[in-house]
Scaffold this motif. Structure first.
Motif, short mmCIF file in Angstrom:
data_model
loop_
_atom_site.label_atom_id
_atom_site.label_comp_id
_atom_site.label_asym_id
_atom_site.label_seq_id
_atom_site.Cartn_x
_atom_site.Cartn_y
_atom_site.Cartn_z
N VAL A 226 0.84 -1.20 0.00
CA VAL A 226 0.00 0.00 0.00
C VAL A 226 0.88 1.25 0.00
N GLY A 227 1.88 1.27 0.88
CA GLY A 227 2.79 2.42 0.90
C GLY A 227 3.54 2.59 -0.39
N GLN A 228 3.95 1.47 -0.98
CA GLN A 228 4.67 1.52 -2.25
C GLN A 228 3.78 2.09 -3.35
N THR A 229 2.51 1.69 -3.38
CA THR A 229 1.58 2.20 -4.39
C THR A 229 1.39 3.70 -4.26
N TYR A 230 1.28 4.19 -3.01
CA TYR A 230 1.12 5.63 -2.79
C TYR A 230 2.34 6.39 -3.31
N LEU A 231 3.52 5.89 -2.99
CA LEU A 231 4.74 6.57 -3.41
C LEU A 231 4.88 6.57 -4.93
N THR A 232 4.62 5.44 -5.57
CA THR A 232 4.76 5.38 -7.03
C THR A 232 3.74 6.28 -7.71
N ALA A 233 2.51 6.33 -7.15
CA ALA A 233 1.49 7.22 -7.73
C ALA A 233 1.91 8.67 -7.60
N THR A 234 2.45 9.04 -6.43
CA THR A 234 2.90 10.42 -6.21
C THR A 234 4.04 10.78 -7.16
N ILE A 235 5.02 9.90 -7.27
CA ILE A 235 6.18 10.18 -8.11
C ILE A 235 5.78 10.21 -9.58
N GLY A 236 5.06 9.18 -10.02
CA GLY A 236 4.70 9.09 -11.44
C GLY A 236 3.84 10.24 -11.90
N ASN A 237 2.81 10.57 -11.13
CA ASN A 237 1.94 11.68 -11.52
C ASN A 237 2.64 13.02 -11.39
N GLY A 238 3.55 13.13 -10.41
CA GLY A 238 4.32 14.37 -10.29
C GLY A 238 5.24 14.58 -11.48
N VAL B 292 9.67 2.15 -12.56
CA VAL B 292 10.71 1.95 -11.56
C VAL B 292 10.34 0.83 -10.60
N SER B 293 9.13 0.94 -10.01
CA SER B 293 8.72 -0.08 -9.04
C SER B 293 8.57 -1.44 -9.71
N SER B 294 8.05 -1.45 -10.94
CA SER B 294 7.85 -2.73 -11.63
C SER B 294 9.18 -3.38 -11.97
N VAL B 295 10.12 -2.60 -12.48
CA VAL B 295 11.42 -3.16 -12.85
C VAL B 295 12.15 -3.66 -11.62
N VAL B 296 12.23 -2.81 -10.58
CA VAL B 296 12.97 -3.20 -9.37
C VAL B 296 12.31 -4.39 -8.70
N GLY B 297 10.99 -4.28 -8.48
CA GLY B 297 10.29 -5.36 -7.78
C GLY B 297 10.32 -6.67 -8.53
N ASN B 298 10.02 -6.61 -9.82
CA ASN B 298 9.99 -7.85 -10.59
C ASN B 298 11.39 -8.44 -10.76
N THR B 299 12.39 -7.58 -10.93
CA THR B 299 13.76 -8.09 -11.07
C THR B 299 14.21 -8.82 -9.80
N VAL B 300 13.96 -8.17 -8.66
CA VAL B 300 14.33 -8.81 -7.39
C VAL B 300 13.57 -10.12 -7.21
N THR B 301 12.28 -10.12 -7.53
CA THR B 301 11.47 -11.33 -7.37
C THR B 301 11.99 -12.45 -8.27
N VAL B 302 12.29 -12.10 -9.52
CA VAL B 302 12.78 -13.11 -10.46
C VAL B 302 14.12 -13.67 -10.00
#
Length: 616
Positions: free
Chosen positions: A101-113, A161-171
């Motif tokens: 939830v916190g990650q989604t808020y931050l990515t929405a703030t950064i992306g829309n900004g 950013v979040s998708s690349v970092v998160g998915n890369t770490v997960t993979v």
């Protein structure tokens, strides 16, 4: 034909601007620069993504523990140990969801900004462009860059950013876990990945080409919409019964857009279907290979097989996410190219490094043309079009000069050279004794008021349209300016008075009322110099008399350059300049020019004959 001409002009304009603009450097660096103001939030987001991605790999490993130590440890289930493992799994999922939830808020703030900042930078750059850029480029095309192109990269800026970092770490974590569980089974899961990477690159290149065509089509749709659905466009279409033509023009481009959208969507579907098939058949192959390994004496527990397939299943969406991001980045490169193309445009008219404000003093209001020539630049392979040749004259502070002559003689161009909406190609234009190229543009424009033939009004109230000239104007100042423009009594007769909404481009008002609002704006601005560009040519005789009185009030005590179509409006000018084919061919007062018997006398006789021929 209109659409064809518009498209050619737009293409020519962009080629010309591209010649001036530098080549777009590395996309990666420029995109990273967009995120620089948000680097603190971005770092926190990356930390949350790393933690969340790491936590998602733990439950499959706990699954192995649950099977081997809790359910089937030998001698019956170990319930206390099983409870500990299940509790750990539940805690991990709760923590990961809260962090998500916190990650989604931050990515929405950064992306829309970042998106908002990019759109604002693009709008600011367009505001800095010279007038000639907008005469060469359709408004709908510019709107498409702001809306469609920036909107097209919004999702990439928000989630990449979040998708690349998160998915890369997960993979990576998933592959590490798979090798820890069984290196033999892990080899099966990665054998086809290089092939997928090659196919993905080719699909991405194709999608990028289609994306460029799609955005160009969207620009054309926006241009057609802006032209056909504006008040002027609707009026023109109805007047010439061309509604069906406009509908067919829009429908044709809409069909093209539909085909491009379908092609863009379908261009990656085969690739993702292949990826899905690969990921879905891996568990079945794992079971088969596990049986082969067991039959050959390799020790593999049931918990290992279940945990491995669980990890492999968890690998599906992160891997698909990485592949989609890679495709989106390749596709969005076409949109970033179009956005950076506009951001890299260089205004043709800019302040010099040593530019000075307009000097105050006795010379304020003096306008001098010294051997001025002007030519509109031609398109690719075309010569420049000469408009003015060796024009020289001086207007002293507080004096009035009128520019008359046949259509196309260069009168309006002279009016635009004074506030430096265009730059002279030869000679010099001086204002208050200083070459306008050495003056700060903002200071120069602040000292000049312009009343054009076509008045532009916002879809707002009369008060708001007047206050545009002076945002801090009081209601008393607004009423005084309206009274000076012979407009106050007219406004007071409206039911809502100064709060009357004028409609799109002021179409709820008459031509004379719109012109008087433009004059009231100038009175509110109170500049020392006014340029009147055929301000009464489109009005009837009664409206012309009312507006002319307002123009006289606007000109009183100010240097006035009046571009006139009707000679009756300039008979009292201190000097009249007669232009023909870009040159001053006669100059003098009204009576002097009549006695001269030249072009001015001929124009006056023709207008007198036209007025006498009109029925009363």
């Amino acid at each position: 034909m209109q659409a064809i001409r518009g498209s050619r002009q737009d293409a020519s304009a962009m080629r010309e601007q591209n010649a001036k603009a530098p080549r777009i450097p590395d996309f990666g660096r420029r995109i990273r620069e967009l995120f620089h103001p948000y680097r603190g939030r971005l770092a926190l987001t990356i930390v949350l993504v790393l933690v969340t991605a790491g936590l998602t790999v733990a439950p499959p490993l706990l699954t192995q523990e649950a099977f081997d130590q809790g359910l089937f440890p030998g001698g019956g289930p170990n319930l206390p140990r099983l409870a500990e493992i299940v509790g750990g799994m539940v805690l991990i999922w709760v923590v990961s969801q809260v962090l998500g939830v916190g990650q989604t808020y931050l990515t929405a703030t950064i992306g829309n900004g970042v998106t908002a900042s990019l759109r604002q930078r693009l709008f600011t750059r367009l505001q800095q462009m010279e007038l000639g850029f907008f005469t060469r480029t359709r408004t709908g095309v510019i709107q498409s860059r702001l809306a469609n192109d920036v909107g097209g990269v919004a999702n990439v800026l928000s989630n990449t950013v979040s998708s690349v970092v998160g998915n890369t770490v997960t993979v990576i974590a998933a592959f590490v876990a798979m090798f820890l569980l069984s290196w033999q089974l892990a080899l099966i899961a990665i054998v086809l990945l290089p092939i997928l990477a090659v196919v993905q690159r080719r699909v991405g290149q194709r999608r990028a080409r289609i994306a460029t065509q799609t955005q160009e089509s969207l620009s054309e749709l926006s241009a057609i919409t802006q032209e056909a659905l504006s008040v002027s466009g609707i009026l023109l279409a109805k007047a010439f019964t061309q509604q069906r033509h406009e509908t067919e023009r829009y429908a044709a481009e809409s069909r093209k857009q539909l085909q491009l959208q379908v092609r863009q969507e379908m261009s990656g579907q085969g690739f993702f279907a292949m990826v899905q098939i690969f990921l879905l058949i891996v568990p079945a192959v794992v079971y088969l290979v596990s049986g082969v390994l067991l039959s050959n004496g390799v020790a593999i527990t049931a918990g290992t097989i279940v945990a491995f397939t669980t990890v492999q299943a968890r690998l599906t969406w992160p891997l698909m996410g990485l592949l989609r991001v890679a495709l989106d980045l390749q596709t969005s490169s076409a949109l970033f190219a179009r956005i950076f193309e506009y951001l890299d445009l260089q205004p043709a008219i800019t302040d010099r490094a040593d530019a000075v404000p307009v000097p105050q003093g006795p010379a304020l209001g003096r306008v001098e043309f010294d051997g001025v020539g002007f030519a509109y630049p031609g398109g690719p392979g075309q010569e420049a079009v000469d408009i003015l040749r060796d024009v020289s004259f001086t207007v002293e502070p507080g004096a009035s000069v009128a520019l008359v002559g046949p259509s196309g003689a260069g009168k309006t161009t002279i009016g635009y050279l004074v506030p430096r909406l265009y730059d002279a190609t030869s000679g010099s234009v001086r204002f208050a004794g200083v070459d306008v190229k050495d003056l700060q543009q903002e200071s120069l424009l602040a000292t000049i008021g312009i009343v054009s033939q076509e008045t532009y009004l916002f879809h707002a109230t009369i008060r708001e349209n007047l206050r545009y000239a002076k945002p801090d104007a009081t209601d008393e100042e607004i009423r005084a300016a309206a009274a000076g423009a012979n407009l106050h009594d007219t406004i007071e007769r409206f039911p809502d008075g100064y709060d009357t909404v004028v409609g799109e481009r002021g179409y709820r008002l008459s031509g004379g009322e719109k012109q008087r609002i433009a004059i009231a704006r100038v009175l509110l601005k109170n500049p020392p110099v006014v340029v009147l560009d055929e301000a009464t040519s489109a009005l009837d005789s009664m409206s012309e008399r009312v507006v002319q009185d307002a123009l006289d009030a606007a000109s009183a005590g100010r240097t006035t350059i009046a571009i006139a179509h009707r000679l009756s409006t300039v008979v009292d000018a201190d000097e009249i300049l007669v232009l023909d084919a870009g040159r001053i061919v006669e100059r003098g007062t009204h009576l002097e020019l009549l006695r001269l018997g030249g072009l001015y006398a001929k124009l006056a006789a023709e207008q007198l004959a036209e007025e006498e021929a009109q029925p009363v």
